[in-house]
Design a protein around this motif. Structure first.
Motif, mmCIF file in Angstrom:
data_model
loop_
_atom_site.group_PDB
_atom_site.id
_atom_site.type_symbol
_atom_site.label_atom_id
_atom_site.label_comp_id
_atom_site.label_asym_id
_atom_site.label_seq_id
_atom_site.Cartn_x
_atom_site.Cartn_y
_atom_site.Cartn_z
ATOM 1 N N PHE A 1 0.827 -1.210 0.000
ATOM 2 C CA PHE A 1 0.000 0.000 0.000
ATOM 3 C C PHE A 1 0.861 1.259 0.000
ATOM 4 C CE2 PHE A 1 -3.451 -2.687 2.126
ATOM 5 C CZ PHE A 1 -4.149 -2.854 0.939
ATOM 6 N N GLU A 2 1.960 1.244 0.736
ATOM 7 C CA GLU A 2 2.841 2.426 0.786
ATOM 8 C C GLU A 2 3.545 2.668 -0.536
ATOM 9 O OE1 GLU A 2 3.980 2.900 5.500
ATOM 10 O OE2 GLU A 2 5.253 1.616 4.256
ATOM 11 N N SER A 3 3.697 1.619 -1.362
ATOM 12 C CA SER A 3 4.343 1.793 -2.665
ATOM 13 C C SER A 3 3.485 2.616 -3.619
ATOM 14 C CB SER A 3 4.633 0.426 -3.294
ATOM 15 O OG SER A 3 3.434 -0.177 -3.764
ATOM 16 N N GLY A 4 2.186 2.648 -3.352
ATOM 17 C CA GLY A 4 1.259 3.340 -4.248
ATOM 18 C C GLY A 4 0.825 2.526 -5.447
ATOM 19 N N ASP A 5 1.335 1.294 -5.573
ATOM 20 C CA ASP A 5 1.009 0.453 -6.723
ATOM 21 C C ASP A 5 -0.196 -0.451 -6.484
ATOM 22 O OD1 ASP A 5 3.013 1.471 -8.291
ATOM 23 O OD2 ASP A 5 4.453 -0.120 -7.832
ATOM 24 N N PHE A 6 -0.668 -0.530 -5.254
ATOM 25 C CA PHE A 6 -1.759 -1.449 -4.924
ATOM 26 C C PHE A 6 -2.945 -0.682 -4.350
ATOM 27 C CE2 PHE A 6 1.902 -4.178 -5.099
ATOM 28 C CZ PHE A 6 1.420 -5.406 -5.539
ATOM 29 N N ILE A 7 -4.147 -1.119 -4.733
ATOM 30 C CA ILE A 7 -5.386 -0.504 -4.259
ATOM 31 C C ILE A 7 -6.266 -1.597 -3.661
ATOM 32 C CG2 ILE A 7 -7.374 0.917 -4.876
ATOM 33 C CD1 ILE A 7 -5.852 1.800 -7.359
ATOM 34 N N ALA A 8 -6.871 -1.301 -2.512
ATOM 35 C CA ALA A 8 -7.729 -2.263 -1.817
ATOM 36 C C ALA A 8 -9.176 -2.123 -2.264
ATOM 37 C CB ALA A 8 -7.627 -2.057 -0.307
ATOM 38 N N GLY A 9 -9.975 -3.118 -1.934
ATOM 39 C CA GLY A 9 -11.411 -3.043 -2.219
ATOM 40 C C GLY A 9 -12.001 -4.417 -2.439
ATOM 41 N N ARG A 10 -13.135 -4.700 -1.811
ATOM 42 C CA ARG A 10 -13.772 -5.996 -2.034
ATOM 43 C C ARG A 10 -14.240 -6.114 -3.472
ATOM 44 N NH1 ARG A 10 -12.440 -9.142 -0.100
ATOM 45 N NH2 ARG A 10 -13.380 -9.672 1.896
ATOM 46 N N GLY A 11 -13.690 -7.083 -4.162
ATOM 47 C CA GLY A 11 -14.056 -7.312 -5.549
ATOM 48 C C GLY A 11 -13.256 -6.515 -6.556
ATOM 49 N N LEU A 12 -12.440 -5.582 -6.108
ATOM 50 C CA LEU A 12 -11.624 -4.822 -7.055
ATOM 51 C C LEU A 12 -10.674 -5.759 -7.797
ATOM 52 C CD1 LEU A 12 -10.807 -2.053 -8.199
ATOM 53 C CD2 LEU A 12 -9.165 -1.855 -6.339
ATOM 54 N N LEU A 13 -10.084 -6.696 -7.044
ATOM 55 C CA LEU A 13 -9.226 -7.704 -7.667
ATOM 56 C C LEU A 13 -10.075 -8.837 -8.230
ATOM 57 C CD1 LEU A 13 -6.484 -9.058 -8.266
ATOM 58 C CD2 LEU A 13 -6.500 -9.919 -5.905
ATOM 59 N N ASP A 14 -10.912 -9.412 -7.392
ATOM 60 C CA ASP A 14 -11.718 -10.574 -7.776
ATOM 61 C C ASP A 14 -13.189 -10.180 -7.810
ATOM 62 O OD1 ASP A 14 -12.563 -13.166 -8.298
ATOM 63 O OD2 ASP A 14 -12.391 -13.812 -6.208
ATOM 64 N N MET A 15 -13.737 -9.638 -8.952
ATOM 65 C CA MET A 15 -12.927 -9.573 -10.155
ATOM 66 C C MET A 15 -13.380 -8.475 -11.090
ATOM 67 S SD MET A 15 -13.549 -12.391 -12.912
ATOM 68 C CE MET A 15 -13.437 -11.119 -14.093
ATOM 69 N N LYS A 16 -13.698 -7.342 -10.490
ATOM 70 C CA LYS A 16 -14.243 -6.247 -11.300
ATOM 71 C C LYS A 16 -13.174 -5.549 -12.138
ATOM 72 C CE LYS A 16 -18.241 -5.921 -8.376
ATOM 73 N NZ LYS A 16 -18.904 -5.281 -7.211
ATOM 74 N N SER A 17 -11.915 -5.687 -11.758
ATOM 75 C CA SER A 17 -10.860 -5.148 -12.627
ATOM 76 C C SER A 17 -10.765 -5.946 -13.916
ATOM 77 C CB SER A 17 -9.515 -5.166 -11.897
ATOM 78 O OG SER A 17 -9.489 -4.198 -10.877
ATOM 79 N N GLY A 18 -11.021 -7.263 -13.832
ATOM 80 C CA GLY A 18 -11.061 -8.072 -15.047
ATOM 81 C C GLY A 18 -12.199 -7.648 -15.956
ATOM 82 N N LEU A 19 -13.370 -7.418 -15.359
ATOM 83 C CA LEU A 19 -14.500 -6.917 -16.148
ATOM 84 C C LEU A 19 -14.165 -5.585 -16.814
ATOM 85 C CD1 LEU A 19 -17.582 -7.587 -13.833
ATOM 86 C CD2 LEU A 19 -16.988 -8.798 -15.937
ATOM 87 N N ALA A 20 -13.521 -4.707 -16.046
ATOM 88 C CA ALA A 20 -13.170 -3.389 -16.592
ATOM 89 C C ALA A 20 -12.235 -3.516 -17.782
ATOM 90 C CB ALA A 20 -12.527 -2.530 -15.496
#
Length: 527
Positions: free
Chosen positions: A114-133
């Motif tokens: 999280f401190e790197s700024g490269d990762f974002i949290a959120g229920r379903g953001l990874l599994d799997m609405k980013s795939g849909l996007a």
């Protein structure tokens, strides 16, 4: 989409499809072609639906982009649950929490990410609405081409986290959709997420297949006895312990195929079936296992499981007989046991006659709305054993939940090899353009909708599974005429999905992935 909650089985899941359909309807393409954006009913009350969006070019060749929109529960966020679906505030809140206390290894990694700024949290953001996007981005880019060749069909489905009823309903509707719009579906891209605990090299991948899953169960029937007279009966717990010892995490029971090895089976549930307390040894113990495969068929699994259970039953009975002989200072007895498949148990009921099978069917219908397949199966098998008058020691075996078939590009023959070669060129070009690495991986390790996407199940295997699965709700009732086409998985990567620290790697997911999905689809559409 992440801010639209869609936990499996919730009213939010049912309402998500209309929100997504309305969102896509605002795009210029679907304003011009509203008839190519629609929903397909799936299941439930209120009805959950699949969203289907078609962008047409020239010709009939079509690639399908598919992803699910349901998520697991937000309960494990605790006091942060109100922020679970709001990525930026949630990420800040998680950072604050992690900085405030001592951390274990997984939490320390999450804080660093999280401190790197490269990762974002959120229920379903990874599994799997980013795939849909990523799929929607590829669809919109295709719509903007001056003279696109082929067609892209985007589908978003519910229920992947439960029993894939969304993908089943979409799969069943796909032949009619193809006929209605004169489409020849030549390939599919599933958009599911993967995990990588290192620098992302394992997450930046095109998966050529998805793992197979079986859920064998064993209902162990002993001969109950008062605890003061243990040798006047047979211990169901002893038998079940031997079955677990023979099965749980035994490396030799894993599969090796495509250069990779599947995990060994694990015990998911072990419980005796009684509600109250007394000093009688339990009559029945229920066991359920998760057995992931890279090559074994249903017949292989059931045969191997029967052999293991039979060996464990004999070992348990021999041990108890030996204990009795030493305790009583007598010669060793020989207790016999029986192993029956669920199909064989039903045959016994048929032979007995009567209306026992009708009562079991009624019980199955009354339980069919349940979301816990093991509980449903346990109740039906226990009732069937009672109806059949099975006396212990005995073990009833079968499959307690939905089977997810192994799928792999290799099984598609020449069309699969062609798709592989085209994707290899796309993958190399995309990696070069984005200054990163992307690789082929053989098997997607998490069970997924990919098992039913473009896959036409074998009728013989389906019959064996149906005969040995107690509840019809957890069988695949595949209709005639299903389409078959090669599929791969191309999706986002991140860490800890389904967990409180679920997070997506933003640079790959929002920059590389949409480009990779688009170029892969276009490559597969070429004649």
């Amino acid at each position: 989409m992440t801010r639209w909650p869609s936990v499996t089985g919730s009213p939010d899941e049912a309402s998500f499809s209309e929100k997504l359909r309305a969102h896509l309807a605002e795009t210029p393409y679907f304003q011009r072609h509203p008839q190519q954006l629609f929903t397909v009913d799936s299941h439930g009350e209120p009805m959950t639906q699949n969203v289907v969006a078609l962008v047409r070019g020239s010709g009939r060749r079509t690639v399908v982009l598919a992803g699910h929109f349901d998520t697991v529960s937000i309960a494990n966020y605790g006091t942060l649950a109100p922020l679970a679906c709001d990525p930026e505030p949630l990420t800040e809140a998680l950072l604050k929490e992690l900085r405030s206390r001592p951390l274990n290894g997984a939490e320390a990694k999450a804080l660093k990410d999280f401190e790197s700024g490269d990762f974002i949290a959120g229920r379903g953001l990874l599994d799997m609405k980013s795939g849909l996007a990523a799929g929607i981005a590829a669809l919109e880019r295709f719509a903007e081409l001056t003279a696109p060749e082929g067609n892209i069909l985007f589908v978003a489905t519910p229920d992947e986290e439960n029993r894939s009823r969304g993908m089943h309903s979409l799969r069943n509707a796909l032949p009619e959709i193809a006929r209605r719009f004169s489409l020849d579906i030549v390939g599919g891209i599933n958009l599911d997420a993967s995990s990588c605990e290192r620098d992302g090299e394992e997450g930046r991948a095109i998966y050529l297949g998805s793992i197979g899953k079986f859920a064998p169960f064993a209902l162990v029937i002993g001969r109950p006895t008062h605890a003061g007279y243990p040798f006047n009966g047979t211990s169901a717990h002893r038998i079940s312990a031997e079955i677990i010892r023979a099965m749980d995490t035994v490396p030799e029971l894993s599969d090796e195929a495509f250069g990779e090895r599947s995990p060994p089976p694990v015990c998911l549930e072990a419980r005796d079936i009684r509600d109250g307390y007394d000093v009688t040894t339990p009559d029945r113990v229920w066991l359920s296992f998760n057995w992931l495969t890279h090559r074994r068929s249903a017949a292989d699994i059931l045969g191997d499981f029967r052999t293991l259970v039979n060996g464990a039953l004999n070992a348990a009975l021999e041990t108890q007989d030996a204990h009795q002989a030493r305790y009583r200072a007598t010669s060793k007895a020989k207790t016999q046991g029986t192993v029956l498949t669920y199909a064989e148990l039903l045959e016994r009921l048929k032979t007995r006659g009567g209306d026992a099978l009708d009562r079991l069917s009624a019980l199955d219908r009354s339980l069919s709305g349940g979301t816990d397949p093991l509980k449903v199966s346990r109740e039906i098998v226990a009732a069937a054993a009672t109806e059949a008058g099975i006396e212990g020691p005995a073990v009833i075996i079968g499959f307690g939940s939905l089977h997810y078939p192994l799928v792999h590009l290799e099984r598609a023959g020449e069309t699969g090899r062609t798709m592989h070669d085209r994707l290899q060129a796309v993958m190399q070009d995309a990696a070069r353009r984005h200054g990163t690495s992307i690789k082929f991986k053989q098997i997607f390790a998490g069970i997924s909708d990919m098992s039913f996407f473009g896959h036409r199940p074998d009728a013989g295997e389906t019959g064996l599974l149906a005969a040995n699965t107690p509840s019809a709700a957890f069988t695949d009732d595949a209709p005639e005429g299903l389409l078959s086409f090669p599929t791969v998985n191309i999706g986002p990567w991140g860490r800890d999905y389904h967990q409180k620290w679920e997070r997506v790697h933003a640079p790959y997911t929002f920059e590389v992935l949409p480009d990779l999905v688009f170029e892969s689809a276009v490559a597969c559409l070429a004649d």
